[in-house]
Design a protein around this motif. Structure first.
Motif, short mmCIF file in Angstrom:
data_model
loop_
_atom_site.label_atom_id
_atom_site.label_comp_id
_atom_site.label_asym_id
_atom_site.label_seq_id
_atom_site.Cartn_x
_atom_site.Cartn_y
_atom_site.Cartn_z
N MET A 1 0.74 -1.16 -0.05
CA MET A 1 0.00 0.07 0.10
C MET A 1 1.11 1.07 -0.16
O MET A 1 1.72 1.52 0.94
N LYS A 2 0.68 2.09 -1.06
CA LYS A 2 1.53 3.11 -1.19
C LYS A 2 0.79 4.45 -0.90
O LYS A 2 -0.19 4.73 -1.48
N ILE A 3 1.25 5.27 -0.10
CA ILE A 3 0.71 6.52 0.27
C ILE A 3 1.34 7.48 -0.47
O ILE A 3 2.49 7.75 -0.84
N LYS A 4 0.32 8.28 -1.29
CA LYS A 4 0.65 9.05 -2.33
C LYS A 4 0.79 10.45 -1.92
O LYS A 4 1.73 11.22 -2.03
N LYS A 5 -0.09 10.79 -0.90
CA LYS A 5 -0.21 12.27 -0.19
C LYS A 5 -0.61 12.09 1.29
O LYS A 5 -1.69 11.60 1.43
N ARG A 6 -0.14 12.90 2.27
CA ARG A 6 -0.60 12.76 3.49
C ARG A 6 -0.15 14.39 4.04
O ARG A 6 0.78 14.90 4.08
N ASN A 7 -1.34 15.03 4.31
CA ASN A 7 -1.33 16.29 4.90
C ASN A 7 -2.36 16.73 5.98
O ASN A 7 -3.48 16.45 5.80
N PHE A 8 -2.10 17.68 7.04
CA PHE A 8 -3.13 18.05 7.94
C PHE A 8 -3.85 18.91 7.30
O PHE A 8 -3.50 19.87 6.35
N LEU A 9 -5.21 19.21 7.85
CA LEU A 9 -6.23 20.07 7.15
C LEU A 9 -6.27 21.26 8.24
O LEU A 9 -6.11 21.32 9.51
N LYS A 10 -6.54 22.63 7.47
CA LYS A 10 -6.72 23.64 8.18
C LYS A 10 -8.03 23.76 8.80
O LYS A 10 -9.00 23.01 8.60
N VAL A 34 -6.71 16.62 12.08
CA VAL A 34 -7.43 15.81 11.13
C VAL A 34 -6.36 15.86 9.81
O VAL A 34 -5.91 16.96 9.79
N GLU A 35 -6.13 14.69 9.11
CA GLU A 35 -5.20 14.55 8.28
C GLU A 35 -5.78 13.99 7.02
O GLU A 35 -6.79 13.02 7.24
N LEU A 36 -5.71 14.43 5.70
CA LEU A 36 -6.24 13.81 4.59
C LEU A 36 -5.11 12.86 4.09
O LEU A 36 -3.73 13.48 3.76
N VAL A 37 -5.49 11.54 3.79
CA VAL A 37 -4.57 10.56 3.29
C VAL A 37 -4.79 10.08 1.94
O VAL A 37 -5.94 9.83 1.80
N LYS A 38 -4.07 10.38 1.13
CA LYS A 38 -4.58 9.62 -0.38
C LYS A 38 -3.34 8.32 -0.46
O LYS A 38 -2.44 8.51 -0.48
N ILE A 39 -4.18 7.05 -0.91
CA ILE A 39 -3.60 5.92 -0.94
C ILE A 39 -3.80 5.31 -2.17
O ILE A 39 -5.06 5.31 -2.51
N GLU A 40 -2.97 4.80 -2.74
CA GLU A 40 -3.06 4.01 -3.96
C GLU A 40 -4.39 3.30 -4.10
O GLU A 40 -4.41 2.31 -3.19
N ASP A 41 -5.30 3.23 -5.10
CA ASP A 41 -6.55 2.35 -5.28
C ASP A 41 -7.31 2.39 -4.03
O ASP A 41 -8.10 1.35 -3.85
N LEU A 42 -7.54 3.28 -3.17
CA LEU A 42 -8.43 3.55 -2.35
C LEU A 42 -9.06 5.03 -2.44
O LEU A 42 -8.45 5.99 -2.69
N PRO A 43 -10.27 4.99 -1.63
CA PRO A 43 -10.76 6.30 -1.59
C PRO A 43 -9.95 7.37 -0.62
O PRO A 43 -9.22 6.81 0.08
#
Length: 159
Positions: A1-10, A34-43
């Motif tokens: 599982m590869k994390i494409k992007k991970r960042n805290f929300l304002k 609260v963090e937004l995480v974008k992972i390959e092949d997942l919402p």
């Protein structure tokens, strides 16, 4: 599982998400990170204090099963019998004959939580295809599209 992007929300974005969650807004407590995480092949997954409690489904942010376990569910639910549980936790859509109880206020297109009839624990999160009353009355056909269930990739997500 590869994390494409991970960042805290304002804070502004967190407030916007809370407002859109309506009945589920207590998932995000005050001063939670609260963090937004974008992972390959997942919402898209939203981590609330490092737990995957929200996910993106189409244009809507909905609770995950881990969030449903923390909450006291009293609306927008459907309860399935023991015979349906094995199918639900393998990702199958929920059929009307397996539903023993449903919130009568459910309308098509709403996010609902699927519970087992004995322990009333969340098994899946889905989108209703018919009304709550039709779920209980129908003796054939699909009632709920399964979006996320116990044992799937999101359930087992460890970040």
């Amino acid at each position: 599982m590869k994390i494409k992007k991970r960042n805290f929300l304002k804070n502004k974005k967190v407030k916007e998400i809370k407002n859109n969650l309506s009945q589920y807004e207590e998932i995000i407590p005050k001063k939670a990170k609260v963090e937004l995480v974008k992972i390959e092949d997942l919402p898209e997954i939203y981590l609330v204090d490092d737990e995957p409690l929200l996910m993106q489904s189409n244009d809507e942010i909905i609770p995950t099963l881990k969030a449903a376990l923390k909450m006291d569910i009293d609306s927008k639910y459907a309860t399935v019998d023991q015979g349906a549980i094995n199918f639900v936790i393998k990702g199958a859509d929920i059929m009307s004959p397996g539903i023993v109880e449903a919130d009568e206020t459910i309308t098509p297109g709403e996010t609902i939580i699927v519970l087992d009839d004995v322990h009333r624990k969340p098994l899946a999160i889905g989108t209703s295809l018919i009304t709550g009353q039709e779920m209980m009355d129908n003796d054939k056909g699909k009632a709920i599209k399964n979006l996320h269930y116990v044992g799937d990739t999101i359930w087992n997500l460890d970040i």
